[in-house]
Design a protein around this motif. Structure first.
Motif, PDB file in Angstrom:
ATOM      1  N   ALA A 128       3.520  18.918  33.408  1.00 61.81           N
ATOM      2  CA  ALA A 128       2.380  19.071  34.308  1.00 61.81           C
ATOM      3  C   ALA A 128       1.990  17.735  34.936  1.00 61.81           C
ATOM      4  CB  ALA A 128       1.197  19.673  33.560  1.00 61.81           C
ATOM      5  N   GLU A 129       2.019  16.683  34.133  1.00 57.63           N
ATOM      6  CA  GLU A 129       1.699  15.359  34.661  1.00 57.63           C
ATOM      7  C   GLU A 129       2.739  14.902  35.677  1.00 57.63           C
ATOM      8  OE1 GLU A 129      -1.016  13.462  34.402  1.00 57.63           O
ATOM      9  OE2 GLU A 129      -1.818  15.259  33.431  1.00 57.63           O
ATOM     10  N   GLU A 130       3.993  15.273  35.451  1.00 61.14           N
ATOM     11  CA  GLU A 130       5.044  14.940  36.417  1.00 61.14           C
ATOM     12  C   GLU A 130       4.783  15.625  37.759  1.00 61.14           C
ATOM     13  OE1 GLU A 130       8.731  14.364  33.198  1.00 61.14           O
ATOM     14  OE2 GLU A 130       8.621  16.158  34.461  1.00 61.14           O
ATOM     15  N   VAL A 131       4.326  16.874  37.697  1.00 62.57           N
ATOM     16  CA  VAL A 131       4.025  17.602  38.931  1.00 62.57           C
ATOM     17  C   VAL A 131       2.859  16.941  39.661  1.00 62.57           C
ATOM     18  CG1 VAL A 131       3.196  19.790  39.878  1.00 62.57           C
ATOM     19  CG2 VAL A 131       4.923  19.791  38.076  1.00 62.57           C
ATOM     20  N   ARG A 132       1.825  16.573  38.922  1.00 58.60           N
ATOM     21  CA  ARG A 132       0.672  15.920  39.560  1.00 58.60           C
ATOM     22  C   ARG A 132       1.086  14.600  40.214  1.00 58.60           C
ATOM     23  NH1 ARG A 132      -1.762  17.563  34.482  1.00 58.60           N
ATOM     24  NH2 ARG A 132      -3.053  19.426  34.818  1.00 58.60           N
ATOM     25  N   ALA A 133       1.926  13.850  39.511  1.00 62.40           N
ATOM     26  CA  ALA A 133       2.383  12.575  40.063  1.00 62.40           C
ATOM     27  C   ALA A 133       3.225  12.788  41.320  1.00 62.40           C
ATOM     28  CB  ALA A 133       3.186  11.807  39.005  1.00 62.40           C
ATOM     29  N   ALA A 134       4.118  13.772  41.277  1.00 62.69           N
ATOM     30  CA  ALA A 134       4.970  14.052  42.438  1.00 62.69           C
ATOM     31  C   ALA A 134       4.132  14.532  43.613  1.00 62.69           C
ATOM     32  CB  ALA A 134       6.022  15.094  42.068  1.00 62.69           C
ATOM     33  N   GLY A 135       3.148  15.391  43.338  1.00 58.86           N
ATOM     34  CA  GLY A 135       2.280  15.868  44.405  1.00 58.86           C
ATOM     35  C   GLY A 135       1.513  14.731  45.052  1.00 58.86           C
ATOM     36  N   SER A 136       1.037  13.797  44.233  1.00 60.48           N
ATOM     37  CA  SER A 136       0.305  12.654  44.758  1.00 60.48           C
ATOM     38  C   SER A 136       1.189  11.805  45.665  1.00 60.48           C
ATOM     39  CB  SER A 136      -0.232  11.806  43.596  1.00 60.48           C
ATOM     40  OG  SER A 136      -0.925  10.676  44.071  1.00 60.48           O
ATOM     41  N   ILE A 137       2.462  11.641  45.267  1.00 58.00           N
ATOM     42  CA  ILE A 137       3.399  10.875  46.087  1.00 58.00           C
ATOM     43  C   ILE A 137       3.615  11.552  47.436  1.00 58.00           C
ATOM     44  CG2 ILE A 137       5.827  10.155  46.286  1.00 58.00           C
ATOM     45  CD1 ILE A 137       5.775   9.721  43.228  1.00 58.00           C
ATOM     46  N   LEU A 138       3.689  12.884  47.426  1.00 53.68           N
ATOM     47  CA  LEU A 138       3.932  13.620  48.662  1.00 53.68           C
ATOM     48  C   LEU A 138       2.660  13.808  49.498  1.00 53.68           C
ATOM     49  CD1 LEU A 138       6.445  16.404  47.567  1.00 53.68           C
ATOM     50  CD2 LEU A 138       6.896  14.111  48.444  1.00 53.68           C
ATOM     51  N   ASP A 141      -2.193  18.822  57.451  1.00 49.97           N
ATOM     52  CA  ASP A 141      -2.320  20.220  57.057  1.00 49.97           C
ATOM     53  C   ASP A 141      -2.720  20.312  55.585  1.00 49.97           C
ATOM     54  OD1 ASP A 141      -1.560  21.211  59.555  1.00 49.97           O
ATOM     55  OD2 ASP A 141       0.576  21.093  59.053  1.00 49.97           O
ATOM     56  N   TYR A 142      -3.251  21.463  55.203  1.00 51.67           N
ATOM     57  CA  TYR A 142      -3.650  21.681  53.814  1.00 51.67           C
ATOM     58  C   TYR A 142      -2.429  22.159  53.034  1.00 51.67           C
ATOM     59  CZ  TYR A 142      -6.414  23.080  49.809  1.00 51.67           C
ATOM     60  OH  TYR A 142      -6.929  23.191  48.546  1.00 51.67           O
ATOM     61  N   VAL A 143      -2.110  21.474  51.954  1.00 47.41           N
ATOM     62  CA  VAL A 143      -0.920  21.781  51.164  1.00 47.41           C
ATOM     63  C   VAL A 143      -1.306  22.000  49.709  1.00 47.41           C
ATOM     64  CG1 VAL A 143       1.323  20.920  50.362  1.00 47.41           C
ATOM     65  CG2 VAL A 143       0.574  20.451  52.703  1.00 47.41           C
ATOM     66  N   ALA A 144      -0.773  23.045  49.117  1.00 46.33           N
ATOM     67  CA  ALA A 144      -1.014  23.343  47.704  1.00 46.33           C
ATOM     68  C   ALA A 144       0.254  23.922  47.099  1.00 46.33           C
ATOM     69  CB  ALA A 144      -2.165  24.333  47.549  1.00 46.33           C
ATOM     70  N   CYS A 145       0.340  23.909  45.769  1.00 43.49           N
ATOM     71  CA  CYS A 145       1.474  24.545  45.105  1.00 43.49           C
ATOM     72  C   CYS A 145       0.994  25.285  43.863  1.00 43.49           C
ATOM     73  CB  CYS A 145       2.570  23.543  44.755  1.00 43.49           C
ATOM     74  SG  CYS A 145       2.203  22.449  43.369  1.00 43.49           S
ATOM     75  N   ALA A 146       1.764  26.287  43.470  1.00 45.23           N
ATOM     76  CA  ALA A 146       1.491  27.056  42.264  1.00 45.23           C
ATOM     77  C   ALA A 146       2.761  27.091  41.431  1.00 45.23           C
ATOM     78  CB  ALA A 146       1.045  28.471  42.614  1.00 45.23           C
ATOM     79  N   VAL A 147       2.644  26.735  40.148  1.00 42.51           N
ATOM     80  CA  VAL A 147       3.780  26.691  39.226  1.00 42.51           C
ATOM     81  C   VAL A 147       3.595  27.798  38.201  1.00 42.51           C
ATOM     82  CG1 VAL A 147       5.072  25.271  37.607  1.00 42.51           C
ATOM     83  CG2 VAL A 147       3.952  24.204  39.574  1.00 42.51           C
ATOM     84  N   ILE A 148       4.525  28.736  38.163  1.00 39.66           N
ATOM     85  CA  ILE A 148       4.338  29.925  37.333  1.00 39.66           C
ATOM     86  C   ILE A 148       4.558  29.648  35.847  1.00 39.66           C
ATOM     87  CG2 ILE A 148       5.179  32.270  36.881  1.00 39.66           C
ATOM     88  CD1 ILE A 148       5.729  32.538  39.863  1.00 39.66           C
ATOM     89  N   THR A 149       5.597  28.877  35.491  1.00 34.30           N
ATOM     90  CA  THR A 149       5.863  28.598  34.077  1.00 34.30           C
ATOM     91  C   THR A 149       5.780  27.105  33.796  1.00 34.30           C
ATOM     92  OG1 THR A 149       8.263  28.233  34.197  1.00 34.30           O
ATOM     93  CG2 THR A 149       7.494  30.528  34.107  1.00 34.30           C
ATOM     94  N   HIS A 150       5.682  26.761  32.507  1.00 33.70           N
ATOM     95  CA  HIS A 150       5.605  25.338  32.146  1.00 33.70           C
ATOM     96  C   HIS A 150       6.943  24.629  32.293  1.00 33.70           C
ATOM     97  CE1 HIS A 150       7.523  26.412  28.356  1.00 33.70           C
ATOM     98  NE2 HIS A 150       6.499  27.198  28.021  1.00 33.70           N
ATOM     99  N   ALA A 169       4.676  22.743  23.657  1.00 31.93           N
ATOM    100  CA  ALA A 169       3.340  22.568  24.227  1.00 31.93           C
ATOM    101  C   ALA A 169       3.129  21.128  24.690  1.00 31.93           C
ATOM    102  CB  ALA A 169       2.284  22.956  23.201  1.00 31.93           C
ATOM    103  N   GLU A 170       3.582  20.186  23.878  1.00 25.77           N
ATOM    104  CA  GLU A 170       3.437  18.768  24.226  1.00 25.77           C
ATOM    105  C   GLU A 170       4.248  18.424  25.473  1.00 25.77           C
ATOM    106  OE1 GLU A 170       4.738  14.448  22.364  1.00 25.77           O
ATOM    107  OE2 GLU A 170       4.230  16.077  20.997  1.00 25.77           O
ATOM    108  N   ARG A 171       5.483  18.907  25.520  1.00 26.68           N
ATOM    109  CA  ARG A 171       6.331  18.608  26.661  1.00 26.68           C
ATOM    110  C   ARG A 171       5.869  19.353  27.921  1.00 26.68           C
ATOM    111  NH1 ARG A 171       8.373  14.039  26.382  1.00 26.68           N
ATOM    112  NH2 ARG A 171       9.686  14.683  28.148  1.00 26.68           N
ATOM    113  N   SER A 172       5.205  20.483  27.737  1.00 26.93           N
ATOM    114  CA  SER A 172       4.635  21.197  28.881  1.00 26.93           C
ATOM    115  C   SER A 172       3.574  20.351  29.565  1.00 26.93           C
ATOM    116  CB  SER A 172       4.028  22.530  28.436  1.00 26.93           C
ATOM    117  OG  SER A 172       5.009  23.385  27.898  1.00 26.93           O
ATOM    118  N   ASP A 173       2.784  19.653  28.759  1.00 27.49           N
ATOM    119  CA  ASP A 173       1.776  18.759  29.320  1.00 27.49           C
ATOM    120  C   ASP A 173       2.437  17.611  30.086  1.00 27.49           C
ATOM    121  OD1 ASP A 173      -0.239  20.282  28.223  1.00 27.49           O
ATOM    122  OD2 ASP A 173      -0.457  19.038  26.430  1.00 27.49           O
ATOM    123  N   VAL A 174       3.563  17.134  29.561  1.00 25.40           N
ATOM    124  CA  VAL A 174       4.300  16.071  30.250  1.00 25.40           C
ATOM    125  C   VAL A 174       4.800  16.571  31.604  1.00 25.40           C
ATOM    126  CG1 VAL A 174       6.384  14.624  30.185  1.00 25.40           C
ATOM    127  CG2 VAL A 174       4.987  14.911  28.123  1.00 25.40           C
TER     128      VAL A 174
END
Length: 220
Positions: free
Chosen positions: A79-89, A33-42, A72-77
């Motif tokens: 975001a990368e955590e979300v991308r990594a978790a999404g890739s795992i799932l 199935d097609y899966v996506a997510c939206a994150v409202i805040t950093h 701002a720096e930690r927000s980027d971190v």
């Protein structure tokens, strides 16, 4: 051959989409199935090891400019955590709305942002927070659920600047009451159950049409 479903999980903070529906997303990604997510805040103010944890043990926080730079720096971190978790799932379609997690409110701009994502993805099912968690007043999770409801309705029309046509009305919606871990139940816009999408959903999961499990569990 079964028809592919399209799911969108909407969370207030980066970790929320995985807390509320990680198992669900992994299950459906695995089924094709097609899966996506939206994150409202950093999420840096509430879910980050540096900003939300280390800062609480300091006698004094940094000056405004330095602290803003750190957030701002930690927000980027995050975001990368979300991308990594999404890739795992098993999914990669991730949308960051970039909101500050200091005070989350239902505003026209954030509703329009999410509505554009809904028009683009055209999901059959949206998973999000129960909009009355803790009374629905100040909880960012409740506000995120409210934003999702407004966005679903707004996505049913056209918007200047968005070339995507209106999304179908009465999308299927699953709300999770986070503090007890149980679903508040499937509803549609205006409180109506959109039977067609949810019948497809339950068929796709091998469940009976009346059986509703817990978001986050395999099979839902």
């Amino acid at each position: 051959m079964t028809e592919q479903l399209r799911l969108l999980s909407v969370g207030a903070h980066p970790a929320d989409v995985f807390d509320q529906s990680g198992g669900t997303m992994a299950h459906h990604a695995g089924r094709g199935d097609y899966v996506a997510c939206a994150v409202i805040t950093h999420g840096a103010r509430v879910h980050d090891a540096v900003i939300s944890e280390e800062m609480s043990h300091r006698d004094e926080v940094p000056e405004a400019d330095q602290l803003s730079s750190m957030i701002a720096e930690r927000s980027d971190v995050k975001a990368e955590e979300v991308r990594a978790a999404g890739s795992i799932l098993g999914f990669k379609d991730i949308h960051f709305l970039g909101g500050d997690d200091a005070v989350l409110l239902v505003t026209e701009s954030v509703v329009q942002q999410l509505a554009r994502i809904i028009r683009e993805i055209r999901p059959d099912i949206i998973l999000t927070h129960y909009p009355k968690v803790s009374g629905g007043l100040t909880s960012p999770h409740a506000i995120a659920g409210q934003i999702a409801l407004f966005a679903m309705q707004h996505a049913g029309g056209v918007d200047p600047g968005d070339r995507k046509p209106a999304a179908p009305g009465c999308l299927g919606l699953l709300l999770r009451l986070r503090h007890c871990g149980c679903p508040q139940g499937p509803v549609g816009l205006g409180g109506r159950l959109h039977e067609r999408h949810l019948r497809r959903y339950h068929r796709r999961c091998g469940q009976e049409a009346r059986g509703v499990g817990h978001p986050g569990q395999p099979g839902l």
